[in-house]
Design an enzyme around this catalytic site. Structure first.
Site, PDB file in Angstrom:
ATOM      1  CG  LEU A 114      -1.928  -1.098   1.389  1.00 58.71           C
ATOM      2  CD1 LEU A 114      -2.702  -0.932   2.701  1.00 58.71           C
ATOM      3  CD2 LEU A 114      -2.891  -1.117   0.214  1.00 58.71           C
ATOM      4  CG  ASP A 115       0.489   4.184  -2.976  1.00 57.76           C
ATOM      5  OD1 ASP A 115       1.326   3.380  -3.413  1.00 57.76           O
ATOM      6  OD2 ASP A 115      -0.420   4.677  -3.670  1.00 57.76           O
ATOM      7  CE  LYS A 116       5.240   9.203   4.514  1.00 53.38           C
ATOM      8  NZ  LYS A 116       6.130  10.373   4.276  1.00 53.38           N
TER       9      LYS A 116
END
Length: 321
Positions: A137-139
């Site tokens: 998942l993105d940051k």
């Protein structure tokens, strides 16, 4: 830190005249093809105790002997990073990732990542490729992720991602008033000039995102997205491509749209929402060991709930701030 795998399997005669690497992939399905090829190359997977090449043909009846040592994959340091564990057994770990947490160490984030927290929680994960992380998942995207705790579980989860049997659903708030749900089927690749961005590209990899409307606000829409594929930034790129970028997405939304007539509270909320409004809400998969279908769903994070409440208040004219 190391662990040893010792297994021996006799090659069926009907597999004669096939390559060693092809037979190994069929007889040792718990391990990835790339891992088996590396073991063959390193002499840790032998034929009757003799080191062979992956392309060498077998006749049938031989014993494939696996005597491999798992060693730490990288110079990763365990760090006591809090983990919101939704489910855990000896095979998999399902976590609810918070915002502002990078998943894997990289040049700009050498530590303080989810990976560092994982190997603190379960030190043997240092021996698994990418510490068992099979998807990211993105940051600033929140929500559910599954981590493999064994090589066998990793091979199973990667296969489920590749054959699209793993179910992943996200909730998002986008800029703009959608009239209904739909599907975006557009290939995604690296942006031509900005290498940190992705973009819809005819030379990219196939990418399919389904979306449906959960609630319409005057100038925003609350939606649920279901992924068929898992390309980098897929939902963010696809929704921006069709003209409905995510609220708070500084990378794929040209600017925050502030429609005339919105109240000051909503204006402040939209301008101050410091991340993309995207949450991995639901996850479903076949358990690598039991082969049972399992599902999890987690609540929206507080900032996402506050955004929806603010949109609702403004839509009903109760924003008096």
């Amino acid at each position: 830190m190391s662990s040893r795998i010792i297994e021996s399997i006799q090659v069926p005669f009907d597999m004669g005249n096939k390559r060693l690497d092809q037979v190994a992939a069929q007889l040792f399905p718990d391990y990835s093809r790339s891992r088996l090829q590396q073991w063959i190359k390193d002499g840790q997977l032998t034929v009757d105790g003799v080191v062979k090449r992956g392309r060498d043909k077998l006749v049938g009846g031989e014993a494939l002997i696996l005597d491999a040592e798992l060693v730490a994959e990288g110079d990763w340091q365990p760090q006591p990073i809090p983990l919101d564990i939704v489910f855990e057994d000896e095979h998999i770990l399902v976590i609810n990732k918070p915002a502002n947490l990078v998943v894997h160490p990289a040049a700009g984030n050498p530590d303080g990542t989810l990976l560092n927290g994982l190997i603190h929680h379960a030190p043997h994960l240092a021996e698994i490729p990418r510490a068992g992380i099979v998807h990211r998942l993105d940051k600033d995207t929140t929500g559910l992720m599954v981590v493999a705790k064994t090589l066998q579980a990793q091979a199973s989860l990667v296969e489920q991602l590749q054959d699209r049997s793993m179910g992943r659903e996200y909730e998002a708030v986008v800029q703009g008033h959608m009239t209904g749900g739909g599907k975006v089927d557009e290939p995604i690749g690296r942006h031509g000039t900005q290498r940190t961005r992705m973009a819809v590209s005819p030379t990219g990899k196939d990418a399919v995102t389904h979306y449906r409307v959960l609630h319409k606000f005057p100038s925003h829409t609350y939606i649920r997205c279901k992924l068929e594929t898992g390309r980098t930034h897929q939902i963010r790129v696809h929704l921006s491509h069709i003209g409905y970028p995510l609220v708070g997405d500084a990378t794929y939304a040209a600017r925050t749209r502030l429609v005339k007539g919105i109240g000051p509270k909503l204006r402040d909320m939209l301008q101050g929402f410091g991340r993309q409004a995207l949450h991995a809400k639901a996850l479903g998969l076949i358990h690598p060991a039991t082969q049972e279908w399992m599902e999890w769903e987690v609540e929206l994070p507080e900032d996402f709930i506050s955004l929806l409440e603010c949109l609702d208040e403004d839509a009903h004219g109760t924003d008096l701030a």
